[in-house]
Design an enzyme around this catalytic site. Structure first.
Site, PDB file in Angstrom:
ATOM      1  N   ASP A 176      -4.922  -1.275  -6.341  1.00 16.29           N
ATOM      2  CA  ASP A 176      -4.892  -1.654  -4.928  1.00 16.29           C
ATOM      3  C   ASP A 176      -5.800  -0.756  -4.073  1.00 16.29           C
ATOM      4  O   ASP A 176      -5.996   0.417  -4.385  1.00 16.29           O
ATOM      5  CB  ASP A 176      -3.430  -1.553  -4.453  1.00 16.29           C
ATOM      6  CG  ASP A 176      -3.163  -2.323  -3.180  1.00 16.29           C
ATOM      7  OD1 ASP A 176      -4.071  -3.031  -2.703  1.00 16.29           O
ATOM      8  OD2 ASP A 176      -2.041  -2.209  -2.660  1.00 16.29           O
ATOM      9  N   HIS A 215      -0.780  -7.855   3.595  1.00 12.69           N
ATOM     10  CA  HIS A 215      -0.521  -6.471   3.189  1.00 12.69           C
ATOM     11  C   HIS A 215       0.546  -5.874   4.103  1.00 12.69           C
ATOM     12  O   HIS A 215       0.836  -6.424   5.153  1.00 12.69           O
ATOM     13  CB  HIS A 215      -1.795  -5.628   3.305  1.00 12.69           C
ATOM     14  CG  HIS A 215      -2.769  -5.881   2.215  1.00 12.69           C
ATOM     15  ND1 HIS A 215      -3.606  -4.910   1.732  1.00 12.69           N
ATOM     16  CD2 HIS A 215      -3.042  -6.995   1.497  1.00 12.69           C
ATOM     17  CE1 HIS A 215      -4.370  -5.407   0.778  1.00 12.69           C
ATOM     18  NE2 HIS A 215      -4.046  -6.672   0.619  1.00 12.69           N
ATOM     19  N   LYS A 241       4.682  -0.467   8.331  1.00  9.04           N
ATOM     20  CA  LYS A 241       5.268  -0.367   6.998  1.00  9.04           C
ATOM     21  C   LYS A 241       6.794  -0.393   7.039  1.00  9.04           C
ATOM     22  O   LYS A 241       7.410   0.328   7.807  1.00  9.04           O
ATOM     23  CB  LYS A 241       4.828   0.949   6.340  1.00  9.04           C
ATOM     24  CG  LYS A 241       3.317   1.123   6.280  1.00  9.04           C
ATOM     25  CD  LYS A 241       2.771   0.546   5.009  1.00  9.04           C
ATOM     26  CE  LYS A 241       1.246   0.618   5.008  1.00  9.04           C
ATOM     27  NZ  LYS A 241       0.655   0.061   3.825  1.00  9.04           N
ATOM     28  N   GLU A 281      -9.580  -9.338  -4.982  1.00 10.27           N
ATOM     29  CA  GLU A 281      -9.169  -9.527  -3.582  1.00 10.27           C
ATOM     30  C   GLU A 281     -10.037  -8.648  -2.695  1.00 10.27           C
ATOM     31  O   GLU A 281     -10.363  -7.520  -3.068  1.00 10.27           O
ATOM     32  CB  GLU A 281      -7.694  -9.146  -3.391  1.00 10.27           C
ATOM     33  CG  GLU A 281      -7.294  -9.138  -1.916  1.00 10.27           C
ATOM     34  CD  GLU A 281      -5.794  -8.999  -1.677  1.00 10.27           C
ATOM     35  OE1 GLU A 281      -5.020  -9.778  -2.258  1.00 10.27           O
ATOM     36  OE2 GLU A 281      -5.421  -8.104  -0.903  1.00 10.27           O
TER      37      GLU A 281
HETATM   38 ZN   LIG Z   1      -3.600  -3.130   2.714  1.00 13.91          ZN
END
Ligand SMILES: [Zn+2]
Length: 477
Positions: A152, A334, A301, A259
């Site tokens: 990632d 995300h 987050k 991605e």
């Molecule tokens: Zn991200």
């Protein structure tokens, strides 16, 4: 029965893990405070110790995970099938069995291995360890339905190639370092920079004049200024994403999932900017499976999204229509933990072509176990997280105000979970994961989670299950 000797010694067996290959029985067992891999006979590809009562006991090392994977191909990461996909990031390396239980026949393909270089650095882990922990977790649950492995937020091509060599299948390019904040430039500066781009003439030809027919949106057309802003802002990012992609195609000629994520930029990605990025990637031969724009509103987050929902839905509809029209790739969300407000809209507008990444929320589930089962430790973790907050918040988009968190002294042990439920507490606890896991508290937390393993898995199954229900991919969800 091949396990008798071990069971007599007080080892416990993970029932779902038991399986056979090459006439040898394999299983995960727990004993002496740790989990190990048991083989009914010694195999030379595995390293471990021969037991006096028969069998071979192997520590959960990376090399043993890879040996296991060679014998059981379902343990190798694989590419995304058609349709929706969901990333279960795991900061502790202990969550995969719970993630698998959350899936329970969900119509979604799981990425069970997903960490960024940054997250690995913060937790002192490597791409190989993260992959091995996913492999052992899948093995433990007897899971054979396939999973992906996402390297990632890659900012360096070497990191992408390194993960490719290990068997990762999904590569998230983060070209954020090359995104130019045009918002800070005057329109004359944007114009000048555009004129000096080596490809400015090509861009003019491609984007000025023709209009783009997007089903559900109508005709999109760039003005000179819009083109200049999109090209100056994202031109370098597209070039970098293209370089990373082509490096990967050399290393992985059999194919991979790619991605491109621009979610960590300062300002939201407009539909026209999205169109520019996607068109340019395709024009350069980059075959990507998903794209992560920066959406409008506060995508923080571990807490729900906040902002103007009408504006979000309008932009989402435009992004989804562009993704369908330009290349049938997924829209990727995300910081996707706990965005319950958004899931139904994401699923609907993308018509099921979405990817969601989570990670922080699983760490918070682990802390819930600690709050219930080890209140003294939880208090230490919460205190330490608050002390670390000023430093740890730096690289995240968060709005938490630690002064609004109820004071630890004022809470009875039974009330401790409140801190995890509350907006500010959740964020403060979340961003400190790296500091906590690298400190002496990390090992203490792992011990608690090992002791209350089933409770940890069930907490994960429930909470991540709620995510999948919101996205409408579980039966009855
Ligand atoms: Zn991200």
């Amino acid at each position: 029965m091949v396990f008798w000797g071990l069971l007599n010694r007080g080892y416990a067996l993970y029932d779902r893990s038991v399986r056979e290959a090459q006439g040898v029985t394999f299983a995960l067992v727990r004993g002496g405070g740790r989990k190990q891999l048991f083989l009914s006979e010694r195999l030379s590809e595995f390293s471990g110790e021969v037991l006096p009562e028969g069998g071979f006991l192997c520590p959960l090392l990376v090399e043993n995970a890879f040996a296991l994977q060679r014998l059981f191909p379902s343990l190798s990461p694989r590419r995304l099938p058609e349709g929706a996909s969901f990333g279960f990031g795991d900061r502790l390396g202990l969550a995969t069995p719970g993630h698998i239980r959350a899936l329970s026949s969900a119509a979604v393909f799981p990425i069970l291995v997903q960490q960024s270089v940054r997250e690995n650095a913060r937790t002192d882990r490597t791409f190989e360890e993260v992959l091995a922990q996913g492999i052992f977790g899948a093995f433990q649950e007897g899971y054979e339905a396939g999973f992906g492995a996402d390297a990632d937020h890659l900012k360096q091509i070497e990191d992408a190639l390194y993960a490719a060599n290990l068997g990762y299948t999904f590569f998230t390019c983060d070209p954020g370092d090359y995104v130019v904040s045009v918002e800070d430039l005057s329109s004359q500066e944007v114009k000048d920079r555009f004129t000096h781009l080596p490809e400015s003439e090509t861009f003019r030809r491609e984007y000025l004049g023709p209009s783009f027919k997007i089903d559900g949106l109508g005709m999109l057309r760039f003005s000179e200024e819009e083109l200049a802003r999109a090209a100056v802002k994202y031109g370098g990012a597209v070039a970098f994403a293209t370089r990373m992609y082509h490096s990967l195609t050399v290393r992985l000629p059999q194919g991979f999932d790619y991605e491109v994520s621009v979610d960590e930029t300062e300002t939201p990605t407009t539909p026209l900017e999205h169109l520019f990025v996607a068109q340019e990637l395709l024009r350069r031969g980059v075959d990507f499976v998903s794209l992560a724009p920066r959406f409008v509103g506060a995508m923080e987050k571990g807490v729900d999204w906040r902002g103007d929902l009408k504006a979000f839905r309008r932009e989402l509809r435009a992004h989804a229509a562009i993704a369908r029209a330009v290349g049938s790739y997924r829209l990727s969300l995300h910081s996707g933990s706990d965005k319950f407000t958004l899931y139904p809209f994401l699923a609907k507008e993308t018509r099921g072509l979405w990817h969601v990444k989570t990670a922080g929320t699983s760490y918070l589930v682990a802390l819930e176990v600690a709050a219930h089962r080890a209140p003294v430790l939880f208090r230490e973790i919460a205190q330490f997280s608050m002390e670390q907050f000023a430093k740890d918040r730096a690289s995240y988009h968060i709005s938490a105000d630690p002064s609004l968190i109820p004071s630890l002294e004022g809470l009875s042990d039974d009330e401790l979970p409140k801190i995890i439920e509350e907006h500010n507490g959740r964020q403060v606890l979340h961003v400190a994961f790296g500091s906590v896991l690298r400190s002496h508290l990390g090992n203490k937390l792992r011990l608690v989670l090992n002791k209350w393993e089933e409770e940890h898995y069930e907490g994960l199954a429930q909470h991540l299950g709620r995510h999948l229900d919101g996205l409408g991919v579980r039966n009855g969800g």
